[in-house]
Design a protein around this motif. Structure first.
Motif, PDB file in Angstrom:
ATOM      1  N   GLY A 121       0.789  -1.230   0.000  1.00  0.00           N
ATOM      2  CA  GLY A 121       0.000   0.000   0.000  1.00  0.00           C
ATOM      3  C   GLY A 121       0.817   1.274   0.000  1.00  0.00           C
ATOM      4  N   ILE A 122       2.094   1.194  -0.352  1.00  0.00           N
ATOM      5  CA  ILE A 122       2.947   2.393  -0.413  1.00  0.00           C
ATOM      6  C   ILE A 122       2.608   3.133  -1.702  1.00  0.00           C
ATOM      7  CG2 ILE A 122       5.311   3.246  -0.525  1.00  0.00           C
ATOM      8  CD1 ILE A 122       6.094   0.691   1.115  1.00  0.00           C
ATOM      9  N   PRO A 123       2.058   4.358  -1.608  1.00  0.00           N
ATOM     10  CA  PRO A 123       1.486   5.019  -2.776  1.00  0.00           C
ATOM     11  C   PRO A 123       2.471   5.456  -3.852  1.00  0.00           C
ATOM     12  CG  PRO A 123       1.369   6.460  -0.861  1.00  0.00           C
ATOM     13  CD  PRO A 123       1.871   5.131  -0.383  1.00  0.00           C
ATOM     14  N   VAL A 124       3.713   5.753  -3.464  1.00  0.00           N
ATOM     15  CA  VAL A 124       4.709   6.207  -4.440  1.00  0.00           C
ATOM     16  C   VAL A 124       5.991   5.426  -4.200  1.00  0.00           C
ATOM     17  CG1 VAL A 124       6.080   8.169  -5.273  1.00  0.00           C
ATOM     18  CG2 VAL A 124       3.704   8.526  -4.548  1.00  0.00           C
ATOM     19  N   TYR A 125       6.549   4.900  -5.291  1.00  0.00           N
ATOM     20  CA  TYR A 125       7.827   4.181  -5.239  1.00  0.00           C
ATOM     21  C   TYR A 125       8.748   4.834  -6.254  1.00  0.00           C
ATOM     22  CZ  TYR A 125      11.217   0.352  -5.889  1.00  0.00           C
ATOM     23  OH  TYR A 125      12.366  -0.396  -5.987  1.00  0.00           O
ATOM     24  N   VAL A 126       9.936   5.263  -5.786  1.00  0.00           N
ATOM     25  CA  VAL A 126      10.894   5.946  -6.655  1.00  0.00           C
ATOM     26  C   VAL A 126      12.189   5.146  -6.684  1.00  0.00           C
ATOM     27  CG1 VAL A 126      12.055   8.119  -7.157  1.00  0.00           C
ATOM     28  CG2 VAL A 126       9.873   8.133  -5.917  1.00  0.00           C
ATOM     29  N   ILE A 127      12.710   4.953  -7.889  1.00  0.00           N
ATOM     30  CA  ILE A 127      13.945   4.196  -8.085  1.00  0.00           C
ATOM     31  C   ILE A 127      14.996   5.109  -8.703  1.00  0.00           C
ATOM     32  CG2 ILE A 127      14.993   2.190  -9.195  1.00  0.00           C
ATOM     33  CD1 ILE A 127      12.100   1.061  -9.488  1.00  0.00           C
ATOM     34  N   PHE A 128      16.162   5.190  -8.058  1.00  0.00           N
ATOM     35  CA  PHE A 128      17.322   5.882  -8.607  1.00  0.00           C
ATOM     36  C   PHE A 128      18.330   4.805  -8.975  1.00  0.00           C
ATOM     37  CE2 PHE A 128      15.277   9.126  -6.142  1.00  0.00           C
ATOM     38  CZ  PHE A 128      15.526  10.309  -6.828  1.00  0.00           C
ATOM     39  N   ASP A 129      18.818   4.822 -10.215  1.00  0.00           N
ATOM     40  CA  ASP A 129      19.718   3.763 -10.684  1.00  0.00           C
ATOM     41  C   ASP A 129      21.086   4.335 -11.052  1.00  0.00           C
ATOM     42  OD1 ASP A 129      20.973   1.567 -11.801  1.00  0.00           O
ATOM     43  OD2 ASP A 129      19.163   0.868 -12.817  1.00  0.00           O
ATOM     44  N   PRO A 130      22.064   4.275 -10.119  1.00  0.00           N
ATOM     45  CA  PRO A 130      23.406   4.797 -10.397  1.00  0.00           C
ATOM     46  C   PRO A 130      24.176   4.007 -11.457  1.00  0.00           C
ATOM     47  CG  PRO A 130      23.053   4.560  -8.033  1.00  0.00           C
ATOM     48  CD  PRO A 130      21.927   3.858  -8.723  1.00  0.00           C
ATOM     49  N   ARG A 131      23.668   2.863 -11.874  1.00  0.00           N
ATOM     50  CA  ARG A 131      24.323   2.110 -12.950  1.00  0.00           C
ATOM     51  C   ARG A 131      24.134   2.819 -14.284  1.00  0.00           C
ATOM     52  NH1 ARG A 131      21.477  -3.178 -13.482  1.00  0.00           N
ATOM     53  NH2 ARG A 131      19.779  -1.672 -13.441  1.00  0.00           N
ATOM     54  N   THR A 132      22.967   3.463 -14.461  1.00  0.00           N
ATOM     55  CA  THR A 132      22.606   4.047 -15.754  1.00  0.00           C
ATOM     56  C   THR A 132      22.342   5.545 -15.709  1.00  0.00           C
ATOM     57  OG1 THR A 132      20.267   3.579 -15.335  1.00  0.00           O
ATOM     58  CG2 THR A 132      21.544   1.874 -16.503  1.00  0.00           C
ATOM     59  N   GLY A 133      22.254   6.127 -14.509  1.00  0.00           N
ATOM     60  CA  GLY A 133      21.922   7.542 -14.385  1.00  0.00           C
ATOM     61  C   GLY A 133      20.478   7.824 -14.767  1.00  0.00           C
ATOM     62  N   THR A 134      19.612   6.873 -14.471  1.00  0.00           N
ATOM     63  CA  THR A 134      18.188   7.008 -14.778  1.00  0.00           C
ATOM     64  C   THR A 134      17.371   6.596 -13.566  1.00  0.00           C
ATOM     65  OG1 THR A 134      17.986   4.741 -15.614  1.00  0.00           O
ATOM     66  CG2 THR A 134      18.558   6.451 -17.230  1.00  0.00           C
ATOM     67  N   GLY A 135      16.070   6.761 -13.675  1.00  0.00           N
ATOM     68  CA  GLY A 135      15.198   6.320 -12.604  1.00  0.00           C
ATOM     69  C   GLY A 135      13.749   6.374 -13.030  1.00  0.00           C
ATOM     70  N   ALA A 136      12.870   6.060 -12.083  1.00  0.00           N
ATOM     71  CA  ALA A 136      11.438   6.052 -12.371  1.00  0.00           C
ATOM     72  C   ALA A 136      10.663   6.352 -11.096  1.00  0.00           C
ATOM     73  CB  ALA A 136      11.008   4.697 -12.928  1.00  0.00           C
ATOM     74  N   VAL A 137       9.532   7.044 -11.278  1.00  0.00           N
ATOM     75  CA  VAL A 137       8.578   7.298 -10.210  1.00  0.00           C
ATOM     76  C   VAL A 137       7.333   6.491 -10.544  1.00  0.00           C
ATOM     77  CG1 VAL A 137       7.197   9.010  -8.984  1.00  0.00           C
ATOM     78  CG2 VAL A 137       9.469   9.634  -9.863  1.00  0.00           C
ATOM     79  N   LEU A 138       6.947   5.604  -9.637  1.00  0.00           N
ATOM     80  CA  LEU A 138       5.771   4.755  -9.844  1.00  0.00           C
ATOM     81  C   LEU A 138       4.690   5.155  -8.854  1.00  0.00           C
ATOM     82  CD1 LEU A 138       8.487   2.477  -9.950  1.00  0.00           C
ATOM     83  CD2 LEU A 138       6.747   1.822 -11.590  1.00  0.00           C
ATOM     84  N   SER A 139       3.444   5.231  -9.340  1.00  0.00           N
ATOM     85  CA  SER A 139       2.338   5.654  -8.472  1.00  0.00           C
ATOM     86  C   SER A 139       1.021   5.104  -8.996  1.00  0.00           C
ATOM     87  CB  SER A 139       2.290   7.189  -8.396  1.00  0.00           C
ATOM     88  OG  SER A 139       2.093   7.736  -9.690  1.00  0.00           O
ATOM     89  N   ASP A 140      -0.054   5.497  -8.354  1.00  0.00           N
ATOM     90  CA  ASP A 140      -1.412   5.118  -8.739  1.00  0.00           C
ATOM     91  C   ASP A 140      -1.619   3.600  -8.690  1.00  0.00           C
ATOM     92  OD1 ASP A 140      -2.058   7.835  -9.240  1.00  0.00           O
ATOM     93  OD2 ASP A 140      -1.129   7.676 -11.215  1.00  0.00           O
TER      94      ASP A 140
END
Length: 178
Positions: A121-140
């Motif tokens: 039930g965690i509403p927002v999950y954010v991933i920072f990826d130092p391998r690639t210098g990218t990430g994603a914000v997951l929600s809803d």
């Protein structure tokens, strides 16, 4: 399983977490690019958020006993008042869980936690990826035949601003793995 993790944790490096599939051993070190990313993200969020919220990087774990899951996000956005508990935090009190991808086990962040966090039930999950210098914000969070999943995914590249919940922070100067 929780008792086994507590007994083993003292004798093994890294962190042990309980997933729907069993115990995960994350060898990730809090030092270096991983730890520096977590600290910078935490500090930036705390500057942007109201004073009653924190971007917590310490213990305890987040546990959903009914789901049989115990996780330890690198950064937890939570109200300070919701931290006044004994034992693990209730995952439903988290505003966001933030992970810095481990060099040793990236699937733990990109696959297992992407499944476990909406289940908790965690509403927002954010991933920072130092391998690639990218990430994603997951929600809803929305229901699916295989369980709750995040419906919205917003990807970002280091250097861009990223919105976590209601707060935008810069991803400038986040370190990469060598």
């Amino acid at each position: 399983m929780r008792n086994a993790v507590e007994q083993m944790q003292e004798r093994v490096p890294g962190r042990l977490e309980i997933t729907k599939e069993g115990i995960v051993h994350d060898m990730g070190s809090p030092a270096g690019p991983h730890g520096l990313t977590a600290v910078r993200v935490s500090r930036r969020l705390e500057k942007a958020m109201p004073e009653e919220l924190v971007a917590h990087t310490g213990t305890p774990d987040v546990e959903g006993p009914s789901e049989g899951i115990m996780r330890h996000p690198d950064v937890m956005v939570i109200a300070e008042a919701d931290m006044e508990v004994e034992g693990s935090f209730d995952p439903r009190t988290l505003i966001a869980a933030i992970e810095v991808v481990s060099r040793s086990n990236p699937d733990n962040d990109w696959v297992s936690k992407m499944r476990d966090y909406p289940l908790l039930g965690i509403p927002v999950y954010v991933i920072f990826d130092p391998r690639t210098g990218t990430g994603a914000v997951l929600s809803d969070i929305h229901p699916t035949p295989s369980g709750p999943r995040y419906a919205t995914r917003k990807e970002f590249v280091y250097g861009e601003d990223v919105t976590i919940g209601e707060w935008a922070i810069t991803t400038q100067d986040l370190p990469l793995y060598a």
